[in-house]
Write a protein that holds these residues in place. Structure first.
Motif, PDB file in Angstrom:
ATOM      1  N   TRP A 324       0.843  -1.202   0.000  1.00  0.00           N
ATOM      2  CA  TRP A 324       0.000   0.000   0.000  1.00  0.00           C
ATOM      3  C   TRP A 324       0.876   1.249   0.000  1.00  0.00           C
ATOM      4  CZ3 TRP A 324      -1.361   4.477   2.492  1.00  0.00           C
ATOM      5  CH2 TRP A 324      -2.639   4.992   2.227  1.00  0.00           C
ATOM      6  N   ASP A 325       1.908   1.223   0.826  1.00  0.00           N
ATOM      7  CA  ASP A 325       2.817   2.370   0.911  1.00  0.00           C
ATOM      8  C   ASP A 325       3.593   2.560  -0.381  1.00  0.00           C
ATOM      9  OD1 ASP A 325       2.032   2.891   3.502  1.00  0.00           O
ATOM     10  OD2 ASP A 325       3.734   1.831   4.424  1.00  0.00           O
ATOM     11  N   ARG A 326       3.951   1.472  -1.040  1.00  0.00           N
ATOM     12  CA  ARG A 326       4.719   1.578  -2.282  1.00  0.00           C
ATOM     13  C   ARG A 326       3.921   2.307  -3.357  1.00  0.00           C
ATOM     14  NH1 ARG A 326       6.031  -3.794  -5.184  1.00  0.00           N
ATOM     15  NH2 ARG A 326       5.991  -4.497  -3.008  1.00  0.00           N
ATOM     16  N   ILE A 327       2.620   2.001  -3.437  1.00  0.00           N
ATOM     17  CA  ILE A 327       1.754   2.686  -4.399  1.00  0.00           C
ATOM     18  C   ILE A 327       1.627   4.163  -4.022  1.00  0.00           C
ATOM     19  CG2 ILE A 327      -0.618   2.850  -5.261  1.00  0.00           C
ATOM     20  CD1 ILE A 327      -0.753  -0.241  -4.877  1.00  0.00           C
ATOM     21  N   THR A 328       1.437   4.430  -2.735  1.00  0.00           N
ATOM     22  CA  THR A 328       1.322   5.813  -2.268  1.00  0.00           C
ATOM     23  C   THR A 328       2.604   6.586  -2.518  1.00  0.00           C
ATOM     24  OG1 THR A 328      -0.195   5.075  -0.526  1.00  0.00           O
ATOM     25  CG2 THR A 328       0.793   7.261  -0.273  1.00  0.00           C
ATOM     26  N   ASP A 329       3.742   5.973  -2.224  1.00  0.00           N
ATOM     27  CA  ASP A 329       5.036   6.646  -2.359  1.00  0.00           C
ATOM     28  C   ASP A 329       5.395   6.911  -3.815  1.00  0.00           C
ATOM     29  OD1 ASP A 329       5.232   6.552   0.357  1.00  0.00           O
ATOM     30  OD2 ASP A 329       6.635   4.854   0.417  1.00  0.00           O
ATOM     31  N   ALA A 330       4.809   6.157  -4.739  1.00  0.00           N
ATOM     32  CA  ALA A 330       5.099   6.380  -6.161  1.00  0.00           C
ATOM     33  C   ALA A 330       4.611   7.748  -6.624  1.00  0.00           C
ATOM     34  CB  ALA A 330       4.448   5.277  -7.006  1.00  0.00           C
ATOM     35  N   ARG A 331       3.760   8.367  -5.841  1.00  0.00           N
ATOM     36  CA  ARG A 331       3.268   9.706  -6.166  1.00  0.00           C
ATOM     37  C   ARG A 331       4.339  10.780  -5.976  1.00  0.00           C
ATOM     38  NH1 ARG A 331      -2.062  10.645  -5.839  1.00  0.00           N
ATOM     39  NH2 ARG A 331      -1.785  12.508  -4.568  1.00  0.00           N
ATOM     40  N   TYR A 332       5.409  10.429  -5.271  1.00  0.00           N
ATOM     41  CA  TYR A 332       6.398  11.433  -4.867  1.00  0.00           C
ATOM     42  C   TYR A 332       7.708  11.269  -5.627  1.00  0.00           C
ATOM     43  CZ  TYR A 332       3.163  12.252  -1.047  1.00  0.00           C
ATOM     44  OH  TYR A 332       2.025  12.546  -0.323  1.00  0.00           O
ATOM     45  N   ARG A 333       8.281  12.407  -5.983  1.00  0.00           N
ATOM     46  CA  ARG A 333       9.532  12.419  -6.729  1.00  0.00           C
ATOM     47  C   ARG A 333      10.724  12.316  -5.799  1.00  0.00           C
ATOM     48  NH1 ARG A 333       9.695  16.437 -11.273  1.00  0.00           N
ATOM     49  NH2 ARG A 333       8.237  17.433  -9.840  1.00  0.00           N
ATOM     50  N   ASP A 334      10.883  13.277  -4.927  1.00  0.00           N
ATOM     51  CA  ASP A 334      11.976  13.290  -3.956  1.00  0.00           C
ATOM     52  C   ASP A 334      11.402  13.670  -2.599  1.00  0.00           C
ATOM     53  OD1 ASP A 334      14.229  12.786  -5.725  1.00  0.00           O
ATOM     54  OD2 ASP A 334      13.799  14.778  -6.542  1.00  0.00           O
ATOM     55  N   GLY A 335      11.457  12.747  -1.668  1.00  0.00           N
ATOM     56  CA  GLY A 335      10.918  13.056  -0.346  1.00  0.00           C
ATOM     57  C   GLY A 335       9.435  13.339  -0.403  1.00  0.00           C
ATOM     58  N   ASP A 336       9.079  14.605  -0.116  1.00  0.00           N
ATOM     59  CA  ASP A 336       7.666  14.967  -0.057  1.00  0.00           C
ATOM     60  C   ASP A 336       7.234  15.752  -1.301  1.00  0.00           C
ATOM     61  OD1 ASP A 336       7.372  13.805   2.422  1.00  0.00           O
ATOM     62  OD2 ASP A 336       7.917  15.654   3.497  1.00  0.00           O
ATOM     63  N   THR A 337       8.030  15.741  -2.348  1.00  0.00           N
ATOM     64  CA  THR A 337       7.691  16.478  -3.562  1.00  0.00           C
ATOM     65  C   THR A 337       6.861  15.614  -4.496  1.00  0.00           C
ATOM     66  OG1 THR A 337       9.756  17.738  -3.420  1.00  0.00           O
ATOM     67  CG2 THR A 337       8.572  17.771  -5.533  1.00  0.00           C
ATOM     68  N   LEU A 338       5.609  16.009  -4.724  1.00  0.00           N
ATOM     69  CA  LEU A 338       4.744  15.236  -5.597  1.00  0.00           C
ATOM     70  C   LEU A 338       5.136  15.417  -7.059  1.00  0.00           C
ATOM     71  CD1 LEU A 338       1.353  16.116  -3.892  1.00  0.00           C
ATOM     72  CD2 LEU A 338       2.189  13.796  -4.187  1.00  0.00           C
ATOM     73  N   TRP A 339       5.052  14.321  -7.811  1.00  0.00           N
ATOM     74  CA  TRP A 339       5.181  14.448  -9.250  1.00  0.00           C
ATOM     75  C   TRP A 339       4.065  15.377  -9.757  1.00  0.00           C
ATOM     76  CZ3 TRP A 339       9.198  12.803 -12.031  1.00  0.00           C
ATOM     77  CH2 TRP A 339       9.977  11.751 -11.536  1.00  0.00           C
ATOM     78  N   GLY A 340       4.392  16.202 -10.706  1.00  0.00           N
ATOM     79  CA  GLY A 340       3.395  17.098 -11.279  1.00  0.00           C
ATOM     80  C   GLY A 340       2.631  16.438 -12.405  1.00  0.00           C
ATOM     81  N   HIS A 341       1.967  17.240 -13.194  1.00  0.00           N
ATOM     82  CA  HIS A 341       1.201  16.697 -14.305  1.00  0.00           C
ATOM     83  C   HIS A 341       2.140  16.396 -15.472  1.00  0.00           C
ATOM     84  CE1 HIS A 341      -1.995  16.018 -17.136  1.00  0.00           C
ATOM     85  NE2 HIS A 341      -2.899  16.215 -16.218  1.00  0.00           N
TER      86      HIS A 341
END
Length: 341
Positions: A324-341
């Protein structure tokens, strides 16, 4: 199928909600789900234990068709077995060209719409009535007072809110508390693992206030089923899909569902799906179901009973905390920076 308590209410609903926005819907010359197909899908959903049915007064062409299909089907069943929802906000084309009071959340529009919804569904009450959007032109006090009246009259059991900002939801809840009105108990945001916008603040409000969350489009319009491939490594909105898929006839698919974040999440979902012997669609739905800060009941749609069976199969999928965490963490680029569009 197991059943969950809907937020802080006493009502139990199936782990999945069946969405009917395709009932009677025309996309160009294509009728996505006709009456016979709708009844077959409702039969299949009920046989699989789904008792939670989502609709809106504007679903279908003409508007109201989805509610009519459900009402026809429901006439052969026990009304009390089901938790029915509908929504109000948008212009209803059954009234012709909308006048100055033909949309929104004024007392006038809400009162004009509720009885039509109940008539089409063939029932004298709704279990759950959503506001379909936030109305910038109507004071929220007027909207909440009107909705509270529907609850007091027995036409509606619970209130819900679909698609609004976290501050708007917070304001509405506070106004309800101050005036001792019925509050929103259920929310219906657009939310899925790969969503290109961040709805964390909104979900924090839901968790803090013990609101149930019923996300729509849990598969990102089919994007998270894994049937689409990236067509250009430099352009996340360039999508290749099978003939006849949504990406072929939906002009906004690339803009709305395909994102850099989405592709990263889809890669993680595919990986986990292989590990648990499930489909990407099932893992995507399970990821939503496994939120533990609030009750999460995804709204699933289907054009065929085979698609419905696949989606319901999410109930039998088990994800570890690490997956579950792996899927959630895939949203982030570096640390707490979310991938953009």
């Amino acid at each position: 199928m197991e059943y969950r308590t809907l937020g802080s209410t006493g009502t139990k609903v199936s782990e999945l909600c069946f969405g009917t926005w395709r009932f009677g819907k025309r996309t160009g010359d294509v009728l996505e789900t006709d009456r016979a197909e709708a009844h077959e899908l409702l039969d299949a959903a009920w046989e699989r234990g789904i008792n939670f049915i989502d609709s809106a007064n504007v679903y279908g062409n003409p508007n109201g068709t989805s509610e009519e299909y459900i009402g026809d089907w429901l006439s052969d069943h026990d009304r009390e077995d089901f938790v029915l929802t509908s929504k109000v906000y948008f212009p209803f084309d059954g009234w012709g060209e909308p006048g100055p009071n033909g949309s929104g959340l004024s007392r006038t529009h809400i009162r004009n719409q509720i009885d039509g919804t109940l008539d089409r569904l063939g029932t004298d009450y709704l279990d759950l009535y959503y506001i379909h959007r936030w109305d910038e032109e109507t004071p929220i006090e007027e909207t909440l007072d009107a909705l509270n009246g529907l609850v007091e009259e027995g036409k509606v059991n619970y209130l819900g809110a679909s698609t609004m900002a976290a501050w708007q939801l917070t304001k509405a809840l506070w106004k309800s508390d101050v005036h001792d009105w019925e509050r929103f108990e259920v929310t219906q945001p657009l939310h899925h693992a790969g969503y290109y916008e961040d709805v964390a603040d909104y979900l924090d409000v839901c968790a803090d206030q013990d609101l149930a969350v019923c996300p729509y489009s849990p598969l990102a319009g089919g994007f998270l089923t894994g049937k689409y491939e990236r067509a250009d490594s430099d352009d996340p909105q360039a999508v290749a899909g099978p003939d006849g898929s949504r990406a072929d006839f939906d002009d906004v698919f690339g803009d709305y569902y395909a994102s850099e974040r989405g592709w990263k999440v889809l890669d993680a979902i595919r990986e986990v799906a292989d590990e648990v012997d499930a489909t990407p669609a099932q893992v995507s739905i399970r990821w939503l179901m496994d939120h533990d800060d609030f009750t999460c009941v995804p709204i699933i749609g289907a054009r065929t009973t085979e698609q419905l069976d696949e989606n319901v199969g999410a109930c039998d999928v088990d994800l570890t905390d690490e997956q579950w965490d792996r899927i959630t963490d895939a949203r982030y680029r570096d640390g707490d920076t979310l991938w953009g569009h």
